[in-house]
Scaffold this active site. Structure first.
Site, PDB file in Angstrom:
ATOM      1  N   LYS A 116       0.832  -1.215   0.000  1.00 26.45           N
ATOM      2  CA  LYS A 116       0.000   0.000   0.000  1.00 26.45           C
ATOM      3  C   LYS A 116       0.862   1.258   0.000  1.00 26.45           C
ATOM      4  O   LYS A 116       0.492   2.261  -0.610  1.00 26.45           O
ATOM      5  CB  LYS A 116      -0.938  -0.001   1.214  1.00 26.45           C
ATOM      6  CG  LYS A 116      -1.750  -1.292   1.383  1.00 26.45           C
ATOM      7  CD  LYS A 116      -2.600  -1.622   0.169  1.00 26.45           C
ATOM      8  CE  LYS A 116      -2.961  -3.095   0.120  1.00 26.45           C
ATOM      9  NZ  LYS A 116      -3.595  -3.553  -1.096  1.00 26.45           N
ATOM     10  N   GLU A 200      -2.760   7.802   7.671  1.00 28.15           N
ATOM     11  CA  GLU A 200      -3.640   8.563   6.782  1.00 28.15           C
ATOM     12  C   GLU A 200      -4.586   9.395   7.634  1.00 28.15           C
ATOM     13  O   GLU A 200      -4.909   9.011   8.750  1.00 28.15           O
ATOM     14  CB  GLU A 200      -4.514   7.619   5.933  1.00 28.15           C
ATOM     15  CG  GLU A 200      -3.847   7.057   4.710  1.00 28.15           C
ATOM     16  CD  GLU A 200      -4.785   6.131   3.933  1.00 28.15           C
ATOM     17  OE1 GLU A 200      -5.968   6.022   4.283  1.00 28.15           O
ATOM     18  OE2 GLU A 200      -4.299   5.513   2.979  1.00 28.15           O
ATOM     19  N   HIS A 235     -15.481  -5.393   7.652  1.00 24.02           N
ATOM     20  CA  HIS A 235     -14.710  -5.370   6.409  1.00 24.02           C
ATOM     21  C   HIS A 235     -15.083  -6.495   5.455  1.00 24.02           C
ATOM     22  O   HIS A 235     -14.364  -6.805   4.520  1.00 24.02           O
ATOM     23  CB  HIS A 235     -13.206  -5.358   6.699  1.00 24.02           C
ATOM     24  CG  HIS A 235     -12.833  -4.225   7.614  1.00 24.02           C
ATOM     25  ND1 HIS A 235     -13.091  -2.921   7.291  1.00 24.02           N
ATOM     26  CD2 HIS A 235     -12.278  -4.205   8.847  1.00 24.02           C
ATOM     27  CE1 HIS A 235     -12.699  -2.146   8.284  1.00 24.02           C
ATOM     28  NE2 HIS A 235     -12.214  -2.892   9.243  1.00 24.02           N
ATOM     29  N   ARG A 292      -7.738  -8.348  -9.343  1.00 30.18           N
ATOM     30  CA  ARG A 292      -8.427  -9.624  -9.600  1.00 30.18           C
ATOM     31  C   ARG A 292      -9.856  -9.333 -10.039  1.00 30.18           C
ATOM     32  O   ARG A 292     -10.310  -8.182  -9.999  1.00 30.18           O
ATOM     33  CB  ARG A 292      -8.491 -10.430  -8.288  1.00 30.18           C
ATOM     34  CG  ARG A 292      -9.201  -9.642  -7.189  1.00 30.18           C
ATOM     35  CD  ARG A 292      -9.714 -10.472  -6.052  1.00 30.18           C
ATOM     36  NE  ARG A 292     -10.631  -9.690  -5.237  1.00 30.18           N
ATOM     37  CZ  ARG A 292     -10.294  -8.863  -4.264  1.00 30.18           C
ATOM     38  NH1 ARG A 292      -9.031  -8.705  -3.946  1.00 30.18           N
ATOM     39  NH2 ARG A 292     -11.207  -8.185  -3.602  1.00 30.18           N
TER      40      ARG A 292
HETATM   41  C1  MV4 Z   1     -10.108   4.297   5.799  1.00 27.77           C
HETATM   42  C2  MV4 Z   1     -11.270   4.759   6.441  1.00 27.77           C
HETATM   43  C3  MV4 Z   1     -11.298   6.076   6.825  1.00 27.77           C
HETATM   44  N1  MV4 Z   1     -10.245   6.869   6.602  1.00 27.77           N
HETATM   45  N2  MV4 Z   1      -9.084   5.139   5.588  1.00 27.77           N
HETATM   46  C4  MV4 Z   1     -11.242  -0.347   5.713  1.00 27.77           C
HETATM   47  C5  MV4 Z   1     -10.724  -1.443   4.856  1.00 27.77           C
HETATM   48  C6  MV4 Z   1      -9.557  -0.889   4.126  1.00 27.77           C
HETATM   49  N3  MV4 Z   1      -9.496  -1.367   2.787  1.00 27.77           N
HETATM   50  C7  MV4 Z   1      -9.750   0.591   4.196  1.00 27.77           C
HETATM   51  N4  MV4 Z   1     -10.740   0.864   5.181  1.00 27.77           N
HETATM   52  C8  MV4 Z   1     -10.982   2.145   5.599  1.00 27.77           C
HETATM   53  N5  MV4 Z   1      -9.986   3.036   5.382  1.00 27.77           N
HETATM   54  C9  MV4 Z   1      -9.158   6.394   5.996  1.00 27.77           C
HETATM   55  N6  MV4 Z   1      -8.125   7.189   5.780  1.00 27.77           N
HETATM   56  C10 MV4 Z   1     -12.325   3.868   6.637  1.00 27.77           C
HETATM   57  C11 MV4 Z   1     -12.171   2.557   6.225  1.00 27.77           C
HETATM   58  C12 MV4 Z   1     -13.293   1.708   6.487  1.00 27.77           C
HETATM   59  C13 MV4 Z   1     -13.991   1.091   5.449  1.00 27.77           C
HETATM   60  C14 MV4 Z   1     -13.608   1.222   4.122  1.00 27.77           C
HETATM   61  C15 MV4 Z   1     -14.295   0.597   3.124  1.00 27.77           C
HETATM   62  C16 MV4 Z   1     -15.409  -0.169   3.436  1.00 27.77           C
HETATM   63  C17 MV4 Z   1     -15.792  -0.325   4.721  1.00 27.77           C
HETATM   64  C18 MV4 Z   1     -15.091   0.296   5.757  1.00 27.77           C
HETATM   65  C19 MV4 Z   1     -15.508   0.137   7.071  1.00 27.77           C
HETATM   66  C20 MV4 Z   1     -14.817   0.728   8.072  1.00 27.77           C
HETATM   67  C21 MV4 Z   1     -13.707   1.509   7.785  1.00 27.77           C
END
Ligand code: MV4
Length: 506
Positions: A116, A200, A235, A292
């Protein structure tokens, strides 16, 4: 075109790929573990080979065994599906080394997006909008403290090797930083063998919207519109739809152009997905790229009329994309429900076991991609995704209506499933208004009081017994609310009424 393709996967996605092979006139080869001997993908493929024990590391994750099987049966290509080895650069390389085409991007693209921090550095260079933050690992607590102050709280700690939420920590204030950093590093180290974490700016209750792209091996890239994936639990996505209720033509073009630039900067080929976080002002930021085919690809297929698996296979056989961006049209609305073998009344614990009765919906605007059949035993060793039920309509409302109807036709006996959860979600006024974010499902579940043990369960069991005797014909539907007349809600009539009709016919 290939003559024979091995599918290095199981369940509904293996069946999906086998179907595409059949349509293209390509022979399909299934592989299976001990507990999948009787699984649907094994029954549907032209050939099938046993590859090891139930434990995935000894079967579906065994690179050597899978590549060897492909070589020995004469498969020219391998489709990895999703999960398992699908985003494993070493596997893609092992295929290449054995002279077998990996149906997906190059090992270098997989590798880039797997880190990442590296992906953030490369995408920053390409001018892609990123969530404000760092693009290198945290070196020390003191450095993290300083960076977090610059970014501004709340901040998010994330694992460089992560994705999908593992090793992720939301930090509200400076006091929380030290313990969060330590636990994130140790969780990342345990899960990925790499304890690197980065920072972040945290976006509170964002939407998760992703853009599907297709790239051929001749430098052509197109986007196929977005998917709204905000409905998830821990998630794990639960429901996805396309298009997103908040994305209009202008925003779609902006996100699509960014997605094409991401794919181009990554030297990407085949199908891929660019994930964005979207804040309440509809600002969008690149999050990560999934290299994918995704579980939720059918919603994009339904609104574009394209077959993504066909296109993946054609791209892998070095064909050029058969269309240009201007020729891609989005029409209608599609919503996917992930049907899991899990118990919504008991913390969504997995519910493996034998499927003793299966009544499956179909009809207008319904697509069902399923890996189960009546009499099959759901193994406990793997992801409990049983099937995907996808509703399509001219607009969102029609898609919702068709799905509600189909969910009421669905009955899976012998195990618990999350079908009832979708009846709740799709009936929710906020959902129907398109007001979704990543906190939606947790709020819905917190609101809902589970059925209490008040003595009604015995009555329910007796009613279920009567139901089973009177109404086991395959044209039956699940017990519905029963309190509203059919004309008032469009749902199936009361089971009591139906039982009465059956009786009158005897
Ligand atoms: C975040 C976020 C808020 N702010 N990044 C969760 C899984 C990972 N792929 C990234 N995720 C998140 N990153 C920042 N800077 C909130 C999430 C997140 C989230 C993202 C996508 C789908 C569901 C989620 C549920 C909780 C938090």
């Amino acid at each position: 075109m290939f003559k024979k393709i091995l599918i290095a996967n199981r369940g509904e996605i293996a069946v999906r790929v086998i179907r595409a092979c059949r349509e293209l006139g390509v022979l399909s080869v299934a592989v299976y573990s001990d507990v999948d001997r009787a699984s649907l993908h094994v029954r549907k493929a032209d050939e099938a080979y046993h590859i090891g024990k139930a434990n995935a590391t000894e079967s579906y994750l065994n690179i050597e065994k899978i590549v060897d099987t492909a070589t020995r049966c004469g498969a020219e290509a391998i489709h990895p599906g999703y999960g398992f080895l699908s985003e494993n650069a070493k596997f893609a390389q092992a295929c290449a080394d054995a002279g077998i085409k990996f149906i997906g991007p190059s090992p270098a693209s997989i590798d880039l997006m797997g880190s990442k921090t590296r992906a953030r550095r490369e995408m920053q260079r390409a001018g892609i909008p990123l969530v404000p933050g760092t693009s290198a690992g945290v070196e020390s607590y003191e450095q993290a403290q300083q960076t977090a102050r610059q970014i501004g709280y709340p901040v998010m700690l994330k694992a460089a090797a992560g994705g999908g939420g593992k090793g992720m920590r939301l930090v509200h204030s400076p006091e929380e930083l030290k313990p969060a950093l330590e636990s994130a590093q140790s969780e990342a180290g345990g899960a990925f063998g790499d304890s690197e974490v980065y920072l972040e700016k945290a976006i509170i209750n964002p939407r998760h919207i992703e853009m599907q792209i297709l790239a051929d091996e001749h430098g052509n890239v197109v986007y196929l519109g977005e998917r709204e994936c905000s409905l998830q639990r821990r998630h794990q996505k639960v429901l996805e739809e396309a298009p997103s209720p908040i994305v209009g033509a202008e925003m779609r073009k902006k996100m699509g152009d960014v997605a094409v630039r991401v794919a181009t900067a990554a030297g990407y080929s085949n199908a891929g997905t660019i994930e964005f976080l979207v804040d309440e002002n509809k600002n969008f930021y690149f999050l990560e790229m999934n290299t994918r085919l995704q579980v939720e690809h059918p919603v994009t297929e339904l609104i574009t009329g394209l077959d993504l698996v066909h296109l993946q296979i054609r791209i892998a056989s070095r064909e050029k994309l058969p269309f240009q961006q201007e020729e891609i049209r989005i029409r209608g609305h599609a919503i996917e429900c992930r049907i899991y073998a899990e118990d919504p009344d008991n913390h969504f614990f997995p519910s493996p076991g034998k499927i003793t009765l299966l009544l499956s919906p179909s009809g207008p605007g319904i697509r069902r991609d399923s890996g189960m059949y009546e009499g099959w035993t759901v193994p406990l060793e793997y992801d409990p995704l049983l099937a995907k039920l996808i509703g399509y309509g001219a607009d969102r409302q029609q898609a919702v209506g068709r799905l509600l109807r189909a969910l009421n036709e669905y009955f899976v006996g012998g195990i618990k499933t999350n079908i009832s959860l979708f009846l709740r979600i799709l009936s929710d006024p906020d959902f129907q208004a398109g007001k979704l974010d990543t906190g939606f499902l947790d709020r819905l579940l917190a609101r809902e009081t589970p059925v209490s043990a008040d003595g009604n369960s015995e009555i329910a069991a007796i009613a279920a017994g009567i139901f089973a005797v009177l109404d086991s014909a395959p044209n039956s539907s699940q017990v519905s609310t029963g309190t509203l007349s059919p004309s008032s809600n469009g749902m199936a009539p009361s089971t009591w009424k139906k039982a009465g009709r059956t009786e009158a016919l005897r």
